[in-house]
Design a protein around this motif. Structure first.
Motif, PDB file in Angstrom:
ATOM      1  N   LYS A  84       0.843  -1.201   0.000  1.00 42.80           N
ATOM      2  CA  LYS A  84       0.000   0.000   0.000  1.00 42.80           C
ATOM      3  C   LYS A  84       0.877   1.251   0.000  1.00 42.80           C
ATOM      4  N   ALA A  85       1.905   1.269   0.848  1.00 43.12           N
ATOM      5  CA  ALA A  85       2.817   2.412   0.906  1.00 43.12           C
ATOM      6  C   ALA A  85       3.561   2.577  -0.414  1.00 43.12           C
ATOM      7  N   ASN A  86       3.992   1.466  -1.005  1.00 46.34           N
ATOM      8  CA  ASN A  86       4.707   1.547  -2.279  1.00 46.34           C
ATOM      9  C   ASN A  86       3.821   2.108  -3.381  1.00 46.34           C
ATOM     10  N   ARG A  87       2.549   1.683  -3.406  1.00 43.81           N
ATOM     11  CA  ARG A  87       1.637   2.228  -4.420  1.00 43.81           C
ATOM     12  C   ARG A  87       1.460   3.727  -4.228  1.00 43.81           C
ATOM     13  N   HIS A  88       1.336   4.155  -2.952  1.00 46.71           N
ATOM     14  CA  HIS A  88       1.191   5.588  -2.670  1.00 46.71           C
ATOM     15  C   HIS A  88       2.443   6.336  -3.102  1.00 46.71           C
ATOM     16  N   ASN A  89       3.616   5.815  -2.738  1.00 46.20           N
ATOM     17  CA  ASN A  89       4.873   6.474  -3.106  1.00 46.20           C
ATOM     18  C   ASN A  89       5.086   6.466  -4.616  1.00 46.20           C
ATOM     19  N   LEU A  90       4.677   5.393  -5.266  1.00 44.69           N
ATOM     20  CA  LEU A  90       4.823   5.320  -6.719  1.00 44.69           C
ATOM     21  C   LEU A  90       3.958   6.363  -7.404  1.00 44.69           C
ATOM     22  N   SER A  91       2.729   6.566  -6.898  1.00 46.79           N
ATOM     23  CA  SER A  91       1.867   7.581  -7.502  1.00 46.79           C
ATOM     24  C   SER A  91       2.464   8.976  -7.284  1.00 46.79           C
ATOM     25  N   LYS A  92       3.043   9.220  -6.109  1.00 48.71           N
ATOM     26  CA  LYS A  92       3.700  10.509  -5.876  1.00 48.71           C
ATOM     27  C   LYS A  92       4.896  10.675  -6.804  1.00 48.71           C
ATOM     28  N   PHE A  93       5.668   9.605  -6.977  1.00 46.16           N
ATOM     29  CA  PHE A  93       6.830   9.657  -7.860  1.00 46.16           C
ATOM     30  C   PHE A  93       6.401   9.934  -9.296  1.00 46.16           C
ATOM     31  N   ASP A  94       5.302   9.307  -9.736  1.00 51.19           N
ATOM     32  CA  ASP A  94       4.801   9.539 -11.093  1.00 51.19           C
ATOM     33  C   ASP A  94       4.391  10.996 -11.278  1.00 51.19           C
ATOM     34  N   LYS A  95       3.751  11.579 -10.261  1.00 53.15           N
ATOM     35  CA  LYS A  95       3.359  12.993 -10.347  1.00 53.15           C
ATOM     36  C   LYS A  95       4.579  13.891 -10.443  1.00 53.15           C
TER      37      LYS A  95
ATOM     38  N   THR B  87       7.550  13.032 -11.572  1.00 54.05           N
ATOM     39  CA  THR B  87       8.162  12.812 -12.887  1.00 54.05           C
ATOM     40  C   THR B  87       7.403  13.584 -13.967  1.00 54.05           C
ATOM     41  N   GLU B  88       6.090  13.553 -13.888  1.00 49.15           N
ATOM     42  CA  GLU B  88       5.270  14.282 -14.864  1.00 49.15           C
ATOM     43  C   GLU B  88       5.523  15.783 -14.758  1.00 49.15           C
ATOM     44  N   TYR B  89       5.618  16.278 -13.520  1.00 47.34           N
ATOM     45  CA  TYR B  89       5.884  17.703 -13.318  1.00 47.34           C
ATOM     46  C   TYR B  89       7.273  18.069 -13.832  1.00 47.34           C
ATOM     47  N   ASN B  90       8.250  17.183 -13.624  1.00 48.93           N
ATOM     48  CA  ASN B  90       9.612  17.454 -14.110  1.00 48.93           C
ATOM     49  C   ASN B  90       9.661  17.561 -15.627  1.00 48.93           C
ATOM     50  N   LYS B  91       8.842  16.769 -16.295  1.00 46.42           N
ATOM     51  CA  LYS B  91       8.812  16.836 -17.758  1.00 46.42           C
ATOM     52  C   LYS B  91       8.296  18.193 -18.230  1.00 46.42           C
ATOM     53  N   LYS B  92       7.409  18.801 -17.430  1.00 46.23           N
ATOM     54  CA  LYS B  92       6.829  20.097 -17.798  1.00 46.23           C
ATOM     55  C   LYS B  92       7.670  21.273 -17.305  1.00 46.23           C
ATOM     56  N   MET B  93       8.712  20.991 -16.536  1.00 48.90           N
ATOM     57  CA  MET B  93       9.463  22.060 -15.893  1.00 48.90           C
ATOM     58  C   MET B  93      10.283  22.871 -16.889  1.00 48.90           C
ATOM     59  N   ASN B  94      10.278  24.165 -16.635  1.00 46.70           N
ATOM     60  CA  ASN B  94      11.134  25.070 -17.390  1.00 46.70           C
ATOM     61  C   ASN B  94      11.648  26.136 -16.429  1.00 46.70           C
ATOM     62  N   SER B  95      12.328  27.122 -16.923  1.00 52.71           N
ATOM     63  CA  SER B  95      12.947  28.109 -16.031  1.00 52.71           C
ATOM     64  C   SER B  95      11.923  28.942 -15.273  1.00 52.71           C
ATOM     65  N   SER B  96      10.737  29.117 -15.819  1.00 56.34           N
ATOM     66  CA  SER B  96       9.744  29.954 -15.127  1.00 56.34           C
ATOM     67  C   SER B  96       9.081  29.227 -13.960  1.00 56.34           C
ATOM     68  N   ASN B  97       8.752  27.953 -14.118  1.00 48.56           N
ATOM     69  CA  ASN B  97       8.086  27.281 -13.006  1.00 48.56           C
ATOM     70  C   ASN B  97       9.065  26.654 -12.009  1.00 48.56           C
ATOM     71  N   TRP B  98      10.363  26.672 -12.302  1.00 52.84           N
ATOM     72  CA  TRP B  98      11.339  26.158 -11.337  1.00 52.84           C
ATOM     73  C   TRP B  98      11.347  27.018 -10.071  1.00 52.84           C
ATOM     74  N   LYS B  99      11.210  28.343 -10.238  1.00 50.87           N
ATOM     75  CA  LYS B  99      11.220  29.227  -9.076  1.00 50.87           C
ATOM     76  C   LYS B  99      10.026  28.921  -8.164  1.00 50.87           C
ATOM     77  N   VAL B 100       8.873  28.646  -8.750  1.00 45.36           N
ATOM     78  CA  VAL B 100       7.681  28.320  -7.958  1.00 45.36           C
ATOM     79  C   VAL B 100       7.905  27.019  -7.197  1.00 45.36           C
ATOM     80  N   MET B 101       8.472  26.039  -7.880  1.00 47.85           N
ATOM     81  CA  MET B 101       8.714  24.751  -7.224  1.00 47.85           C
ATOM     82  C   MET B 101       9.752  24.885  -6.114  1.00 47.85           C
ATOM     83  N   LYS B 102      10.791  25.667  -6.353  1.00 44.66           N
ATOM     84  CA  LYS B 102      11.826  25.871  -5.355  1.00 44.66           C
ATOM     85  C   LYS B 102      11.247  26.542  -4.109  1.00 44.66           C
ATOM     86  N   ASP B 103      10.397  27.544  -4.298  1.00 44.73           N
ATOM     87  CA  ASP B 103       9.752  28.211  -3.167  1.00 44.73           C
ATOM     88  C   ASP B 103       8.838  27.249  -2.415  1.00 44.73           C
ATOM     89  N   SER B 104       8.140  26.388  -3.152  1.00 44.33           N
ATOM     90  CA  SER B 104       7.246  25.414  -2.534  1.00 44.33           C
ATOM     91  C   SER B 104       8.033  24.436  -1.666  1.00 44.33           C
TER      92      SER B 104
END
Length: 103
Positions: free
Chosen positions: A39-50, A52-69
């Motif tokens: 159960k924990a692995n499935r939860h962690n895997l879904s977080k990891f997938d999210k 990874t998906e966010y990293n694919k969309k990352m660029n210089s403008s949204n990196w600052k938002v992620m860093k602040d978060s």
């Protein structure tokens, strides 16, 4: 005390049954922990997938938002850790005062 064949058989049966019950109970606990781990692995895997998906969309403008978060989340974790430590110290003080009053 004389050990007869009958008493030795009873002792042997009790030992075998004891091992059987112990193995059965250990297997039950192993199944529970395995279920929790999956159960924990499935939860962690879904977080990891999210992530990874966010990293694919990352660029210089949204990196600052992620860093602040990330910084805000770390600050929150540090505050919670500090509160837990202070609560623990306060509880130990109360317990020591209570013990002194009881003596």
């Amino acid at each position: 005390m004389k050990l007869t064949v009958k008493s030795l058989k009873i002792i042997l049966i009790l030992v075998i049954v004891g091992f059987g019950v112990g193995i059965y109970l250990q297997d039950l606990e192993h199944r529970k922990s395995t279920a929790h781990a999956w159960k924990a692995n499935r939860h962690n895997l879904s977080k990891f997938d999210k992530i990874t998906e966010y990293n694919k969309k990352m660029n210089s403008s949204n990196w600052k938002v992620m860093k602040d978060s990330i910084a805000r989340q770390m600050d929150t974790l540090m505050i919670l850790r500090f509160r837990r430590e202070v609560d623990s110290l306060n509880l130990s003080k109360v317990q020591s005062h209570t013990a002194l009053l009881q003596d």
